[in-house]
Enzyme design. Structure first.
Site, short mmCIF file in Angstrom:
data_model
loop_
_atom_site.label_atom_id
_atom_site.label_comp_id
_atom_site.label_asym_id
_atom_site.label_seq_id
_atom_site.Cartn_x
_atom_site.Cartn_y
_atom_site.Cartn_z
N HIS A 1 -3.87 -24.68 48.91
CA HIS A 1 -2.98 -25.81 48.62
C HIS A 1 -3.70 -27.16 48.73
O HIS A 1 -3.14 -28.20 48.37
CB HIS A 1 -1.75 -25.78 49.54
CG HIS A 1 -2.01 -26.14 50.96
ND1 HIS A 1 -2.12 -25.20 51.96
CD2 HIS A 1 -2.17 -27.33 51.57
CE1 HIS A 1 -2.33 -25.80 53.11
NE2 HIS A 1 -2.37 -27.10 52.91
N GLN B 1 -0.32 -32.52 59.84
CA GLN B 1 -0.75 -33.11 58.58
C GLN B 1 -2.19 -33.63 58.66
O GLN B 1 -2.54 -34.36 59.56
CB GLN B 1 0.19 -34.27 58.20
CG GLN B 1 1.57 -33.76 57.84
CD GLN B 1 2.64 -34.82 57.99
OE1 GLN B 1 2.41 -35.85 58.62
NE2 GLN B 1 3.80 -34.56 57.43
N GLY B 2 -2.99 -33.22 57.67
CA GLY B 2 -4.39 -33.59 57.64
C GLY B 2 -5.32 -32.51 58.13
O GLY B 2 -6.54 -32.62 57.98
N ASP B 3 -4.78 -31.44 58.72
CA ASP B 3 -5.61 -30.33 59.19
C ASP B 3 -5.53 -29.12 58.27
O ASP B 3 -6.15 -28.10 58.54
CB ASP B 3 -5.19 -29.92 60.60
CG ASP B 3 -5.58 -30.97 61.62
OD1 ASP B 3 -6.65 -31.55 61.49
OD2 ASP B 3 -4.79 -31.22 62.55
N SER B 4 -4.77 -29.20 57.20
CA SER B 4 -4.68 -28.10 56.25
C SER B 4 -6.07 -27.62 55.86
O SER B 4 -6.99 -28.42 55.65
CB SER B 4 -3.97 -28.56 54.98
OG SER B 4 -2.59 -28.58 55.13
N ASP C 1 -3.30 -18.19 50.79
CA ASP C 1 -3.57 -19.63 50.80
C ASP C 1 -5.01 -19.87 51.26
O ASP C 1 -5.26 -20.30 52.38
CB ASP C 1 -2.57 -20.34 51.72
CG ASP C 1 -2.66 -21.86 51.60
OD1 ASP C 1 -3.39 -22.36 50.72
OD2 ASP C 1 -1.99 -22.55 52.41
#
Length: 377
Positions: free
Chosen positions: A64, A200-203, A110
């Site tokens: 993603h 958020q930001g660690d995906s 993913d």
């Protein structure tokens, strides 16, 4: 304040920002700062995601976080630092992206690989788990994502530990998790209290733990979740062991080297095998599969043998082609039992195939058995 690392998965209720590369929403919340060199394979990607060095030229991240498979020169990877403003950072631009073909389907998946313009000499890599042996327990997560839900992303790499949450408990945590794919996703976090998670930001960043040889191994990829570190809202991670063979095949197809040597396994046999007193040698077999290339120059053989005079024993590792590697010779050591890990240079051997632990008792009076052993190639 309790040390916490919160990553908000990309398609969570709190993850709504989408870029041309995808949706890099997860991040680390409330974590403690990692030390320089503690996790040297960590990667920061310019679209706002994390990743881990799979080889010296390939980054493993989340599907993603990227667009479609194909040529891509728009991503910059930053490696080798904790502080993103450190002048010692190594940077590489991308040349190609491989996006999982099953992402967004009922199969899950993913994950993605980013090929860099050139290899990074001497970079550490993070082996991908190829079995489910390490898919439970306590995991470590790390990233430069926001330190609170809705907050700004971080300059310094943060880390935290998250406990495993079983599939049923995760699915039943709330409506958000009703579509959890048991065979393709892992859950982790403080289910009752929250406070530790990715955000958020660690995906795309790794979830990892120690293996039986005390080496780091990647078991998950930050994927999604409902907010950041909320109670009854664990983080959801791509189950790396499910896709290890497919990832390895994709890596081979786009070039950039194979998985980190020593990164395939462990393969374990826990069936007891009696060792005859002053008798013939016995063997215990493990079959390595879904690996690529040759074994490592630091192949690990973890041995647990119960015996009342360990000096009687001779132990060998036998490769699939019949080649033998001496692990232990007989001696005057009168102590009980062997519980240790041997290191072997088996780099001339193909990884896949049937490997045997061969044990022989050369003297009278004492007996024992092989309790278990494991092989990491």
């Amino acid at each position: 304040m309790t040390a916490a690392l919160v990553i908000v998965p990309a398609h969570s209720a709190s993850a709504r920002t989408t870029t041309a590369q995808g949706d890099p929403s997860p991040r680390v919340v409330g974590g403690t700062r990692a030390a320089l060199g503690e996790f040297p394979w960590m990667v920061r990607l310019s679209m706002g995601c994390g990743g881990a060095m799979y080889t010296n030229q390939l980054v493993l991240t989340a599907a993603h976080c990227v667009g479609s498979t194909g040529n891509n020169t728009s991503i910059t990877a930053t490696v080798g630092v904790v502080d993103l403003q450190d002048s010692a950072a190594v940077k590489r631009t991308s040349t190609y992206v491989y996006r999982s073909t099953t992402y967004g389907t009922s199969t899950g998946g993913d994950w993605a690989l980013i090929k860099l313009a050139s290899p990074i000499t001497g970079v550490a890599t993070l082996p991908a788990a190829s079995t489910t042996a390490y898919d439970t327990g306590t995991f470590t997560v790390a990233g430069w994502g926001a330190a609170s839900e809705g907050g700004a992303q971080q300059r310094y790499l943060l880390k935290a530990q998250v406990p495993f949450v079983d599939d049923v408990s995760c699915r039943d945590a709330g409506p958000y998790y009703s579509g959890l794919i048991f065979s393709a996703e892992l859950c982790a976090g403080q289910l009752a209290t929250g406070g530790v998670d990715t955000c958020q930001g660690d995906s795309g960043g790794p979830m990892f733990r120690r293996d039986s040889a005390n080496a780091w191994i990647q078991v998950g990829i930050v994927s999604h979740g409902d907010g950041c570190a909320r109670p009854s809202a664990p983080g959801v991670y791509t189950q790396v062991s499910t896709f290890a063979a497919t990832i390895a095949a994709a890596a081979a197809s786009i070039g950039g080297g194979g998985p980190d040597p020593g990164g395939c396994g462990p393969f374990t046999n826990a069936n007891n095998v009696n060792i005859p007193d002053h008798g013939a040698a016995v063997t215990s077999t493990v079959t390595a599969s879904a690996c690529t290339g040759n074994a490592s120059s630091t192949t690990k053989v973890a041995v647990d043998i119960k015996h009342t005079y360990r000096g009687d024993l001779v132990i060998d590792l036998v490769a699939p082609d019949g080649s033998s590697y001496r692990l232990k010779s007989a001696s005057n050591d009168s102590a009980d039992n062997i519980n240790t890990t041997y290191t072997v240079n088996a780099s001339s051997e193909v990884r896949n195939g049937a490997w045997k632990l061969k044990v022989q008792d050369l003297y009278d009076a004492d007996t024992g058995y092989i309790d278990s052993w494991s092989l990491t190639l």
